[in-house]
Scaffold this motif. Sequence first.
Motif, PDB file in Angstrom:
ATOM      1  N   GLU A  49       0.854  -1.190   0.000  1.00  0.00           N
ATOM      2  CA  GLU A  49       0.000   0.000   0.000  1.00  0.00           C
ATOM      3  C   GLU A  49       0.890   1.239   0.000  1.00  0.00           C
ATOM      4  O   GLU A  49       1.671   1.452   0.928  1.00  0.00           O
ATOM      5  CB  GLU A  49      -0.898  -0.014   1.234  1.00  0.00           C
ATOM      6  N   ASN A  58       0.838   5.400  -0.367  1.00  0.00           N
ATOM      7  CA  ASN A  58      -0.058   6.552  -0.259  1.00  0.00           C
ATOM      8  C   ASN A  58       0.710   7.863  -0.405  1.00  0.00           C
ATOM      9  O   ASN A  58       1.667   8.118   0.336  1.00  0.00           O
ATOM     10  CB  ASN A  58      -0.785   6.542   1.086  1.00  0.00           C
ATOM     11  N   SER A  88      -2.062   0.209  -4.568  1.00  0.00           N
ATOM     12  CA  SER A  88      -2.186  -0.905  -3.618  1.00  0.00           C
ATOM     13  C   SER A  88      -2.427  -2.186  -4.392  1.00  0.00           C
ATOM     14  O   SER A  88      -3.051  -2.171  -5.461  1.00  0.00           O
ATOM     15  CB  SER A  88      -3.317  -0.667  -2.612  1.00  0.00           C
ATOM     16  N   SER A 143       3.714   7.576   2.472  1.00  0.00           N
ATOM     17  CA  SER A 143       3.873   6.377   3.295  1.00  0.00           C
ATOM     18  C   SER A 143       3.841   5.127   2.439  1.00  0.00           C
ATOM     19  O   SER A 143       3.304   5.127   1.327  1.00  0.00           O
ATOM     20  CB  SER A 143       2.768   6.300   4.358  1.00  0.00           C
ATOM     21  N   LYS A 183       3.406   0.759   3.016  1.00  0.00           N
ATOM     22  CA  LYS A 183       3.176  -0.389   3.893  1.00  0.00           C
ATOM     23  C   LYS A 183       3.356  -1.684   3.120  1.00  0.00           C
ATOM     24  O   LYS A 183       2.951  -1.783   1.954  1.00  0.00           O
ATOM     25  CB  LYS A 183       1.760  -0.353   4.483  1.00  0.00           C
ATOM     26  N   GLN A 226       2.218  -3.461   7.506  1.00  0.00           N
ATOM     27  CA  GLN A 226       3.151  -2.796   8.414  1.00  0.00           C
ATOM     28  C   GLN A 226       3.807  -1.610   7.723  1.00  0.00           C
ATOM     29  O   GLN A 226       4.195  -1.694   6.550  1.00  0.00           O
ATOM     30  CB  GLN A 226       4.237  -3.772   8.888  1.00  0.00           C
ATOM     31  N   ASP A 227       3.952  -0.509   8.457  1.00  0.00           N
ATOM     32  CA  ASP A 227       4.569   0.692   7.903  1.00  0.00           C
ATOM     33  C   ASP A 227       6.057   0.445   7.667  1.00  0.00           C
ATOM     34  O   ASP A 227       6.815   0.178   8.601  1.00  0.00           O
ATOM     35  CB  ASP A 227       4.378   1.862   8.873  1.00  0.00           C
ATOM     36  N   THR A 243       7.905   2.712   5.711  1.00  0.00           N
ATOM     37  CA  THR A 243       8.377   3.953   5.105  1.00  0.00           C
ATOM     38  C   THR A 243       9.845   4.210   5.402  1.00  0.00           C
ATOM     39  O   THR A 243      10.606   4.642   4.521  1.00  0.00           O
ATOM     40  CB  THR A 243       7.528   5.137   5.598  1.00  0.00           C
ATOM     41  N   ARG A 269      12.453  -5.599   5.397  1.00  0.00           N
ATOM     42  CA  ARG A 269      11.168  -5.406   4.697  1.00  0.00           C
ATOM     43  C   ARG A 269      10.538  -6.711   4.228  1.00  0.00           C
ATOM     44  O   ARG A 269       9.442  -6.692   3.666  1.00  0.00           O
ATOM     45  CB  ARG A 269      11.349  -4.456   3.509  1.00  0.00           C
TER      46      ARG A 269
END
Length: 365
Positions: free
Chosen positions: A6, A8, A26, A60, A62, A66-67, A69, A76
């Motif tokens: 995701e 944004n 996404s 941002s 995800k 989970q974030d 950024t 990751r």
Amino acid sequence: MSPILEINNLYKNYGSTEILKDINVSIEPGDFLVLVGPSGCGKSTLLNCIAGLEPITSGSLKIGGQDMTHVSPKDRDIAMVFQSYALYPTMSVAKNITFGMKVRGVDQATQERKLAQVAQQLQIEPLLNRRPGQLSGGQRQRVAMGRALVRDPKLFLFDEPLSNLDAKLRVEMRTEIKALHHNLGASMVYVTHDQIEAMTLATKIVVMKGGVIQQIGSPSEIYNRPANLFVADFMGSPAMNLIPAKVRKNGAGTHIEITRKDGVPIVLTDTKTENLPEDVILGVRPEDIADPAVRIGGHAQEAECLIDMVEPAGADTFAVMQLGGKHVTARLHAETTARPGQLQKLAFDLGKVSYFAPDTGLRLN
């Protein structure tokens, strides 16, 4: 089910230069997302931002809910396959594939099990004791893919992995990657400038230009309903014909008037489209201009066209003409009677055409 990836409002700047502008994407678990566009459009930069190899300026990102950024690449849970293979030349194929697991402290039995599994999937069992210098380009790319597959990551990232291969091998590897995706059900993000790769591999395509997303959709949506003139022209081989036309309204429907090379107007009647401006760009795929004998359907409109050139291509014959001052390609039957310099009656499938605004380039219908 939450998206596996995701993004944004992502921006990426180098100094005062904006490279990526307000990226919002996404994908669901198991999706095959392809980022496609011309060189310099920002697709590889976006992939590097997903991988954590490039810090983002704002926005941002995800992965698996989970974030990520500001998380380092190693944390990751991704695996990346590069254009350059990036193999260790002094290590055997087996050691190249298992090296990452060894560094992470994975036990020997697990390493051997995963190595055997991916070697079978990629059909590289006979190559495990060789070194990269003893392999062909396609074999090296399989090894690079194997190194990624043993990770079992949340997300696979591919950065133009086939661009160093010859045309025939590219087709074979493309088939293998598609089969891998189908068999693994893995989530993948794939960068390419080749729109054929994008159309054949993707479940979802992101078309980019100048750091801006032009359209997101399935291959069918991108191909049949391009959002603007750039997408219409970029996606498809041969590309969509984009013909300047005049709209004349009457009670029977909308008349679309196009001028032939000899100045004679062709008039097509579109009964399904209303409220078009006087000036439009008519978008029609080559396969939607056909010999009348093979065109079936209620939206076919016949018109006499002046043929400039005929190009036999095996099962198809491409006829080139000038309409609206533009070169227009029709995909005709191999047995077509079309000949250069002659008038030929052709059928336009108005059920599949697109209309665009000449000033903004945006889709109208």
